[in-house]
Design a protein around this motif. Structure first.
Motif, mmCIF file in Angstrom:
data_model
loop_
_atom_site.group_PDB
_atom_site.id
_atom_site.type_symbol
_atom_site.label_atom_id
_atom_site.label_comp_id
_atom_site.label_asym_id
_atom_site.label_seq_id
_atom_site.Cartn_x
_atom_site.Cartn_y
_atom_site.Cartn_z
ATOM 1 N N GLU A 89 4.368 -4.934 8.940
ATOM 2 C CA GLU A 89 4.017 -3.547 8.618
ATOM 3 C C GLU A 89 4.026 -3.364 7.102
ATOM 4 O OE1 GLU A 89 6.557 -0.668 10.543
ATOM 5 O OE2 GLU A 89 6.657 -1.880 12.357
ATOM 6 N N ARG A 90 3.492 -2.232 6.673
ATOM 7 C CA ARG A 90 3.565 -1.902 5.248
ATOM 8 C C ARG A 90 5.032 -1.728 4.863
ATOM 9 N NH1 ARG A 90 0.495 -0.738 1.145
ATOM 10 N NH2 ARG A 90 1.084 0.835 -0.376
ATOM 11 N N LEU A 91 5.409 -2.331 3.725
ATOM 12 C CA LEU A 91 6.793 -2.307 3.273
ATOM 13 C C LEU A 91 6.894 -1.757 1.852
ATOM 14 C CD1 LEU A 91 7.909 -5.829 4.542
ATOM 15 C CD2 LEU A 91 8.508 -3.616 5.544
ATOM 16 N N PRO A 92 8.034 -1.188 1.497
ATOM 17 C CA PRO A 92 8.197 -0.747 0.108
ATOM 18 C C PRO A 92 8.213 -1.940 -0.839
ATOM 19 C CG PRO A 92 10.250 -0.465 1.368
ATOM 20 C CD PRO A 92 9.198 -0.892 2.332
ATOM 21 N N GLY A 93 7.682 -1.740 -2.024
ATOM 22 C CA GLY A 93 7.756 -2.768 -3.064
ATOM 23 C C GLY A 93 6.868 -3.974 -2.850
ATOM 24 N N GLU A 94 5.821 -3.851 -2.062
ATOM 25 C CA GLU A 94 4.963 -5.020 -1.804
ATOM 26 C C GLU A 94 4.414 -5.574 -3.109
ATOM 27 O OE1 GLU A 94 2.213 -5.091 1.355
ATOM 28 O OE2 GLU A 94 3.470 -3.899 2.699
ATOM 29 N N ALA A 121 4.412 -14.538 0.724
ATOM 30 C CA ALA A 121 3.827 -14.745 -0.604
ATOM 31 C C ALA A 121 3.242 -13.448 -1.157
ATOM 32 C CB ALA A 121 2.766 -15.839 -0.545
ATOM 33 N N ARG A 122 2.653 -12.633 -0.282
ATOM 34 C CA ARG A 122 2.064 -11.368 -0.737
ATOM 35 C C ARG A 122 3.130 -10.333 -1.097
ATOM 36 N NH1 ARG A 122 -1.170 -12.495 3.689
ATOM 37 N NH2 ARG A 122 -0.252 -10.797 4.913
ATOM 38 N N LEU A 123 4.309 -10.463 -0.538
ATOM 39 C CA LEU A 123 5.385 -9.521 -0.853
ATOM 40 C C LEU A 123 6.029 -9.801 -2.205
ATOM 41 C CD1 LEU A 123 7.160 -9.354 2.617
ATOM 42 C CD2 LEU A 123 5.885 -7.502 1.507
ATOM 43 N N LEU A 124 5.958 -11.073 -2.640
ATOM 44 C CA LEU A 124 6.636 -11.492 -3.867
ATOM 45 C C LEU A 124 5.800 -11.257 -5.113
ATOM 46 C CD1 LEU A 124 8.010 -14.881 -2.538
ATOM 47 C CD2 LEU A 124 9.412 -12.926 -3.257
ATOM 48 N N ARG A 125 6.483 -11.024 -6.224
ATOM 49 C CA ARG A 125 5.793 -10.987 -7.504
ATOM 50 C C ARG A 125 5.583 -12.432 -7.975
ATOM 51 N NH1 ARG A 125 11.227 -8.978 -9.544
ATOM 52 N NH2 ARG A 125 12.136 -10.753 -10.656
ATOM 53 N N PRO A 126 4.685 -12.667 -8.929
ATOM 54 C CA PRO A 126 4.540 -14.023 -9.465
ATOM 55 C C PRO A 126 5.878 -14.547 -9.977
ATOM 56 C CG PRO A 126 2.732 -12.637 -10.193
ATOM 57 C CD PRO A 126 3.714 -11.722 -9.508
ATOM 58 N N GLY A 127 6.206 -15.785 -9.632
ATOM 59 C CA GLY A 127 7.483 -16.370 -9.998
ATOM 60 C C GLY A 127 8.596 -16.062 -9.021
#
Length: 197
Positions: A89-94, A121-127
């Motif tokens: 589902e849509r999550l905060p801070g994606e 992978a889509r939830l994480l920021r680069p790094g």
């Protein structure tokens, strides 16, 4: 004494669930894993929130999510910030999480590890990092159907998966991760620290 609860596959195989561990404090190997967290952290399938709570007590911003309402009630009651949500589902801070945590067999969520890892992978920021628990070397990697059973009751079957630590690097690379390190414990628990470039 905790009631006997386990997973039963559609083929009849019994898979243990570790309720005593889930309700306790993080184990020594889990504490070692939590040292690799880059804040903020999202604990997927947080259950009673022991890892989320441990991070919060260290001053690390963390949020637990679980699709089971009872798990979220228990986690929140213990003081762990938690939401009733599915990982899909849509999550905060994606796209802004520093770490996503997936332990206690939760790499099986949805029964499709490649899709699950791509979602992480889509939830994480680069790094950012994904901290994943996998099955021991030589264990099967497969998609199965399971249900939760107690001595007196059983639920409906749902899709699940198991991923061997042998196969996790290949699946991780396909999802856009690199494998930073693997960690094991004397009781044959295996973890991988994955990084998003």
């Amino acid at each position: 004494m905790t009631a006997e609860v386990h997973l039963r596959t559609a083929r009849g195989t019994r898979l243990p669930l570790h309720l005593e561990r889930w309700m306790g404090s993080p184990t020594s190997v889990e504490e070692l894993l939590l040292e690799r967290v880059i804040p903020p952290a999202l604990d997927v399938g947080c259950g009673p929130g022991r890892l989320t709570l441990s991070l919060a007590q260290r001053g690390v911003p963390a949020l637990g999510i679980d699709a089971a309402p009872t798990a979220v009630v228990i986690a929140s009651g213990r003081g762990a910030p938690a939401l009733r949500r599915s990982i899909f589902e849509r999550l905060p801070g994606e796209g802004r999480w520093g770490t996503v945590i997936l332990v206690d067999g939760n790499v099986g969520i949805g029964g499709d590890p490649p899709t699950l890892l791509a979602r992480l992978a889509r939830l994480l920021r680069p790094g950012g990092r994904a901290l994943i628990e996998a099955e021991p070397p030589g264990a099967p990697t497969d998609r199965i159907r399971v249900r939760i059973e107690t001595r007196s009751d059983s639920g409906p079957f749902f899709p699940w998966a198991r991923v061997s630590i042998d196969d996790l690097p290949r699946l991780a690379v396909q999802a856009g991760f690199s494998v930073r390190e693997t960690i094991s414990s004397p009781d044959r628990r295996w973890f991988a620290v994955l990084e998003r470039p």
